[in-house]
Each structure stands twice: as C-alpha cells, then as structure tokens.
Design a protein around this motif. Sequence first.
Motif, PDB file in Angstrom:
ATOM      1  N   ALA A  26     -16.683  10.698  37.574  1.00 49.98           N
ATOM      2  CA  ALA A  26     -15.731  11.302  38.538  1.00 49.98           C
ATOM      3  C   ALA A  26     -16.328  10.821  39.961  1.00 49.98           C
ATOM      4  O   ALA A  26     -15.621  10.285  41.032  1.00 49.98           O
ATOM      5  CB  ALA A  26     -15.627  12.737  38.390  1.00 49.98           C
ATOM      6  N   ARG A  27     -17.811  11.010  40.182  1.00 49.38           N
ATOM      7  CA  ARG A  27     -18.368  10.701  41.708  1.00 49.38           C
ATOM      8  C   ARG A  27     -18.446   9.191  41.922  1.00 49.38           C
ATOM      9  O   ARG A  27     -17.568   8.827  42.951  1.00 49.38           O
ATOM     10  CB  ARG A  27     -19.658  11.077  41.539  1.00 49.38           C
ATOM     11  CG  ARG A  27     -20.123  12.543  41.742  1.00 49.38           C
ATOM     12  CD  ARG A  27     -21.756  12.779  41.826  1.00 49.38           C
ATOM     13  NE  ARG A  27     -22.123  14.100  41.383  1.00 49.38           N
ATOM     14  CZ  ARG A  27     -22.459  14.112  40.049  1.00 49.38           C
ATOM     15  NH1 ARG A  27     -22.531  13.220  39.068  1.00 49.38           N
ATOM     16  NH2 ARG A  27     -22.709  15.371  39.602  1.00 49.38           N
ATOM     17  N   ALA A  28     -18.141   8.462  40.918  1.00 51.04           N
ATOM     18  CA  ALA A  28     -18.243   6.675  41.196  1.00 51.04           C
ATOM     19  C   ALA A  28     -16.891   6.592  41.290  1.00 51.04           C
ATOM     20  O   ALA A  28     -16.620   5.463  42.016  1.00 51.04           O
ATOM     21  CB  ALA A  28     -18.856   6.254  39.987  1.00 51.04           C
ATOM     22  N   ASN A  29     -15.797   7.179  41.080  1.00 49.58           N
ATOM     23  CA  ASN A  29     -14.467   6.950  41.205  1.00 49.58           C
ATOM     24  C   ASN A  29     -13.804   7.780  42.585  1.00 49.58           C
ATOM     25  O   ASN A  29     -12.830   7.837  42.657  1.00 49.58           O
ATOM     26  CB  ASN A  29     -13.899   7.150  39.777  1.00 49.58           C
ATOM     27  CG  ASN A  29     -13.863   5.815  38.986  1.00 49.58           C
ATOM     28  OD1 ASN A  29     -13.291   5.034  39.303  1.00 49.58           O
ATOM     29  ND2 ASN A  29     -14.894   6.122  37.949  1.00 49.58           N
ATOM     30  N   GLY A  30     -14.943   8.505  43.125  1.00 50.12           N
ATOM     31  CA  GLY A  30     -14.394   9.012  44.672  1.00 50.12           C
ATOM     32  C   GLY A  30     -13.485  10.228  44.245  1.00 50.12           C
ATOM     33  O   GLY A  30     -13.142  10.789  45.320  1.00 50.12           O
ATOM     34  N   TYR A  31     -13.878  10.912  43.237  1.00 53.04           N
ATOM     35  CA  TYR A  31     -13.304  12.254  43.098  1.00 53.04           C
ATOM     36  C   TYR A  31     -14.084  13.093  43.884  1.00 53.04           C
ATOM     37  O   TYR A  31     -15.124  13.092  43.840  1.00 53.04           O
ATOM     38  CB  TYR A  31     -12.994  12.695  41.500  1.00 53.04           C
ATOM     39  CG  TYR A  31     -12.029  12.086  40.933  1.00 53.04           C
ATOM     40  CD1 TYR A  31     -10.558  12.489  40.974  1.00 53.04           C
ATOM     41  CD2 TYR A  31     -12.517  10.826  40.042  1.00 53.04           C
ATOM     42  CE1 TYR A  31      -9.729  11.784  40.153  1.00 53.04           C
ATOM     43  CE2 TYR A  31     -11.244  10.175  39.443  1.00 53.04           C
ATOM     44  CZ  TYR A  31     -10.187  10.811  39.409  1.00 53.04           C
ATOM     45  OH  TYR A  31      -9.032  10.058  38.677  1.00 53.04           O
ATOM     46  N   ARG A  32     -13.501  14.394  44.379  1.00 55.53           N
ATOM     47  CA  ARG A  32     -14.014  15.195  45.233  1.00 55.53           C
ATOM     48  C   ARG A  32     -14.700  16.609  44.400  1.00 55.53           C
ATOM     49  O   ARG A  32     -15.660  17.219  44.925  1.00 55.53           O
ATOM     50  CB  ARG A  32     -13.224  15.690  46.248  1.00 55.53           C
ATOM     51  CG  ARG A  32     -12.878  14.648  47.186  1.00 55.53           C
ATOM     52  CD  ARG A  32     -12.241  15.183  48.487  1.00 55.53           C
ATOM     53  NE  ARG A  32     -12.555  16.367  49.086  1.00 55.53           N
ATOM     54  CZ  ARG A  32     -13.262  16.421  50.136  1.00 55.53           C
ATOM     55  NH1 ARG A  32     -13.989  15.516  50.601  1.00 55.53           N
ATOM     56  NH2 ARG A  32     -13.591  17.817  50.614  1.00 55.53           N
ATOM     57  N   ALA A  33     -13.982  16.698  43.343  1.00 55.61           N
ATOM     58  CA  ALA A  33     -14.388  17.949  42.475  1.00 55.61           C
ATOM     59  C   ALA A  33     -13.796  17.458  40.952  1.00 55.61           C
ATOM     60  O   ALA A  33     -13.190  16.651  40.830  1.00 55.61           O
ATOM     61  CB  ALA A  33     -13.709  19.092  42.851  1.00 55.61           C
TER      62      ALA A  33
END
Length: 162
Positions: free
Chosen positions: A106-113
């Motif tokens: 999720a972090r690597a794909n730009g999600y915020r949460a």
Amino acid sequence: MLIREAAPEDWPAVWPFFHTVIAAGETFPYPLDLSSDLGREWWMLAAPHRTVVAVNAAGTVVGTANMTRNRPGNGAHVASASYLVDPAHHGRGIGRALVEYTLDWARANGYRAMQFNAVVANNHHAVKLYRSLGFDIVGTVPEAFHHPVDGYVGLHVMHRPL
C-alpha cells in the motif's frame, strides 16, 4: 517463507483452506456454501488489485492475501486487504507477514491509509494482530455479523495511516 504473486494455478492449493475457513462461518461475511468458482472470482483479484500467496520452505501454500483500494473515486487513496491462513499453520507468523506485506504494498503504491471494513469483533487473534501493527478500531457496527456460536456480534472498522 516466501510471499509471491498468486497465479491461477495456485487456486487448487488455496481452495481447501479457503473453503474450511469460509464454511466455518466465524471470520468472513461470505456465504457458507460458497463454491470454488465464486470463491476464486472473489479472492483472486485482477490488476490493478493484487492477490499473493505465502509459501513455506516445503513449497506448500500456507496463506494468502488480497489487496485493493477501499473505495473508488475520492476514496481511492485508502487501501484495504483480506487475509487467510491455513488453520493447520496458525501461530507461525504467517498472518503477521501477510499484513506487513500488504502495508508495504500500500505504501509503495501511494495509498495514505489502510482500512478494514469488517473485522469480526470476537476474532480476537486478528484484532490483536491488527492492533499490534498500528490499526485502531474507529467504529463497530453492532450485531452486523451472525457468528455460528456466539450469535450476533459486531463488525469493527479498523484503520491505520501509512
């Protein structure tokens, strides 16, 4: 343990424990008589979503996770994920490894949460694991899940910023 992209040929290894967990009716709000074909359709997500399997040193699929956005449009910046661990392999850190993997994805794909919309309140192992990884219970829908032993129990919405 290796966590890798799931391939269509992994489904026969996932299905037996998927079916066992779903048919027990204790942790997922899926129909108890879910067929293999419909289970595969619901679990094995196509890109841009993702499904992975956890494979032990013997080459056995021992767990799986799928990852997606929580909502489309203006909610697409929040990820969601679901996890299944083969009950024969519980207590070996597979669930933790899968959750950590999905958080990294999720972090690597730009999600915020990341948000889970339906964590069964009396699934104490999952709630404890998620809380240990920084998730908070932001709300509970009372009696939203019909547990086969405990009757109507709540469903937690759990969230953590990334």
